[in-house]
Scaffold this motif. Sequence first.
Motif, PDB file in Angstrom:
ATOM      1  N   TRP A 492      54.164  34.181  31.324  1.00  0.00           N
ATOM      2  CA  TRP A 492      53.304  33.022  31.589  1.00  0.00           C
ATOM      3  C   TRP A 492      51.849  33.426  31.798  1.00  0.00           C
ATOM      4  O   TRP A 492      50.967  33.131  31.000  1.00  0.00           O
ATOM      5  N   ALA A 493      51.549  34.073  32.878  1.00  0.00           N
ATOM      6  CA  ALA A 493      50.204  34.522  33.250  1.00  0.00           C
ATOM      7  C   ALA A 493      50.394  35.685  34.218  1.00  0.00           C
ATOM      8  O   ALA A 493      51.496  35.898  34.733  1.00  0.00           O
ATOM      9  N   PRO A 494      49.342  36.456  34.482  1.00  0.00           N
ATOM     10  CA  PRO A 494      49.532  37.626  35.353  1.00  0.00           C
ATOM     11  C   PRO A 494      50.041  37.260  36.737  1.00  0.00           C
ATOM     12  O   PRO A 494      49.547  36.318  37.373  1.00  0.00           O
ATOM     13  N   ALA A 495      51.034  38.001  37.186  1.00  0.00           N
ATOM     14  CA  ALA A 495      51.539  37.833  38.546  1.00  0.00           C
ATOM     15  C   ALA A 495      50.498  38.349  39.537  1.00  0.00           C
ATOM     16  O   ALA A 495      49.795  39.318  39.261  1.00  0.00           O
ATOM     17  N   ASN A 496      50.403  37.676  40.646  1.00  0.00           N
ATOM     18  CA  ASN A 496      49.558  38.164  41.739  1.00  0.00           C
ATOM     19  C   ASN A 496      50.477  38.807  42.763  1.00  0.00           C
ATOM     20  O   ASN A 496      50.890  38.175  43.732  1.00  0.00           O
ATOM     21  N   ILE A 497      50.831  40.067  42.515  1.00  0.00           N
ATOM     22  CA  ILE A 497      51.730  40.765  43.430  1.00  0.00           C
ATOM     23  C   ILE A 497      50.871  41.264  44.589  1.00  0.00           C
ATOM     24  O   ILE A 497      50.441  42.407  44.630  1.00  0.00           O
ATOM     25  N   GLY A 498      50.583  40.383  45.492  1.00  0.00           N
ATOM     26  CA  GLY A 498      49.690  40.757  46.571  1.00  0.00           C
ATOM     27  C   GLY A 498      49.131  39.564  47.294  1.00  0.00           C
ATOM     28  O   GLY A 498      49.679  38.460  47.227  1.00  0.00           O
TER      29      GLY A 498
END
Length: 794
Positions: A492-498
């Motif tokens: 989908w779109a970049p994960a915000n792992i943070g």
Amino acid sequence: MSDPCATSLPGTKHKVIGLVSGGKDSCFNLMHCVANGHKIVALATLTPEPGVDELDSHLYQSVGTNLIHLIAKSMDLPLYTRVIKGKAVSKGPEYGSRLKGGEGSGEGGDETEDLTKLLVDVMAKHPEATALSSGAILSTYQRLRIEHVCSRLNLVSLAYLWQSKQMPLLERMLSCGMEVVLMKVAGVGLGTEVVGKQLADIMPLLRKLEARYGSHPAGEGGEYETFTLSTPLFSHRIKLKTVRTIVTDPEPYPVAYLKIEDAELEEKEGWVKPSVAELRDMLGLDNHEQAEEGLDEDSIELLEELKRDVGLETLKIDNVNNLNTLRDKIDRRNDSSSDLHSANDEGQKVRFARQGRWFSASISGITQEGEDVGQELRKCFDDISETLKSNNLSLPLHTTHITLLLSSMSLFVPANEMYKTYFGTSPPSRATVAVPLASGRVRIEIVGFDDTLPTSPSSSSTVSTVSAEQSQQQLSSVGGRNALHVQGLSYWAPANIGPYSQAVMVNQRLHLAGQIPLLPPSLTLPIPPSPSPSPYPHQAILALQHVSKIIDVLRSKNYTGGGWEGWVESCTAWWASSGCVSGTGSRAEAKSVLQRDAEGLKVFRKAWELWIERNGDSRTPVLFVQAEELPKSALVEYQVNVHTGRRGVDPISSMAGMSGTSGTIERGRDDDAEEDDEDHELEPIYEQAEELERRIRWEAYSTTSKLNQGSRGVVFVRAIDELSRIWDITRIARTVEKAITVRIYHLPGTENHLSSLLSMSMSQLKCNYTLIPVLSIHDKAGEEAVVALEIFGI
């Protein structure tokens, strides 16, 4: 033995725990995990009490879980199970606390915590596990809770089906050879006669129901549940021997499930486990050329249009002098080195301002010998927190967006480690860039919204006088704060792992995080094909695609608070050079880098122009500023702001009756204006003009509402001494009057001069402001400025 295709794929490779219900989605996601180079090491599932076929759970599928052991056996994997003990205690759009994450931040007694306990048990047996696979497609409720557990256990969530288009997803499942049977029906048009039928057999019916009723063809609205009999990863097919249909609710639309009393594994003659390359071919993951990697069909079309319009094959750098030469930039920065400590003459002091419910604060860090950047950041956040607390506000509860400026992107990792300790669930959105700070390694600006309910003085309950958790519940009543924080890897779109959200919506205004062109499945930059005329077009279009994907989710009718059209308020387009040269570099080296800079600027401006023509109004305020570095060495970062088109509360008049707020609320409630406003449709107003013989250019956005529904503006100043004259321009003065905060972009070496000019203009500039040094500033026409003001107002 490792698969050569898997090792060649970009990104970190994980050992994966497969969270499976037996349904099509969780099993199909396992295929995607393997196709992306990961290795499944164990399966895990949550089940109802023995003897219970169906459980009323908001989070887990229960029908068919008694057969998961057959799936585990067919995949030659260990299976771990746990009985569901909890209930749906926390049913809201958030799970956990905004105040903190990590251990102990879950909701006691909630069924989500059964998953936590299950995974703790699995990880004790498989300490090598670093990720969790799940089959979430549209359910924000499910995704949030799974990701919350993953973040606490330091697991990466792999949810490749997230936001997939449902009918193409089903068609791909079937084309890969999956066999899926309907286990439960509970939706209009699905009678008891389809229970036990193969998914392939009811595809025409699902298409018909989608067209007639808007039903979810993949069952995302609870229309049906499934069980997977076979996938290419199964060495055996599951054969159902004895079954019967149980009707639990016949009216008005039947609810029924398939009770499986006996089943067995049936060998697949000649079965061979597919390779990663074969799986990628089945799933259609490599259908595009490398130059189009990560782009959907609309973005590929936009990319082709961009290449034609820019003419990269024959690009001529005709306007080199409009960019400061690299040598001049380096010289200016070196000349300003003697001012490194004098430029920040206020020391570490928080600037704070508010306009009704909206507020902003900013601070510059001070570098102390022996302290790392994390400690410098901590002091900044602690000082901001104290300032907010004195104004009955909270950093994690009320902050909407944060701009984090670093002196070098090499500081990002330690700064981010400290940053994340200040936020829990649904954190603010964020834009992070490296700029030539004149002093310190950190500069922070926050924007927030006070969503506290008005109270009488006698019953006042503020952040400082009640428990933080009580405040969090109380503070959700005004402005409808809603964060999109997707932490799972997907397409989908970049994960915000943070510690930051993709977007935060409050009072009908969206602050998107800065979007860089990462490939979502791997969180890596696309590798430009060789030979390639330029890496800029692909990166620009991919970053703008991410912006579109985020906005599309938030405006979707399936999302909480969605169902709106809206418009773009403004954009800050950050970009970076694709090369660098030292101050002692040759003139030829400097010219080469300068040419690439000019190329990049031309591409990024044109990409935005094409995108905004399709998604908004070309008059939308935008500025293009050059950073020293962007995260992950990206070349572009678009930070976009959006309005839903719906009316929010007036941030000024809605403060009436609030106690304990410091500062003066200058405007009172205007009931006549409010009634008159409701009779008119809310629409955007865009204005732009040039003043003083083109030495000042401005762009402004506002709405047709009389009730402070949002304003933004950008002012470009060609010569720094002209800055003092902008207050004489009526439209600019009117925009600044509504300002909550102003970001002041300027070229290196001008900070002291700029500070002097600002000190003489403080009577006009009553809002917060933040100085942001950048390498170059340009407007949408490509004209250069020495100073630009980005204004965010009520």
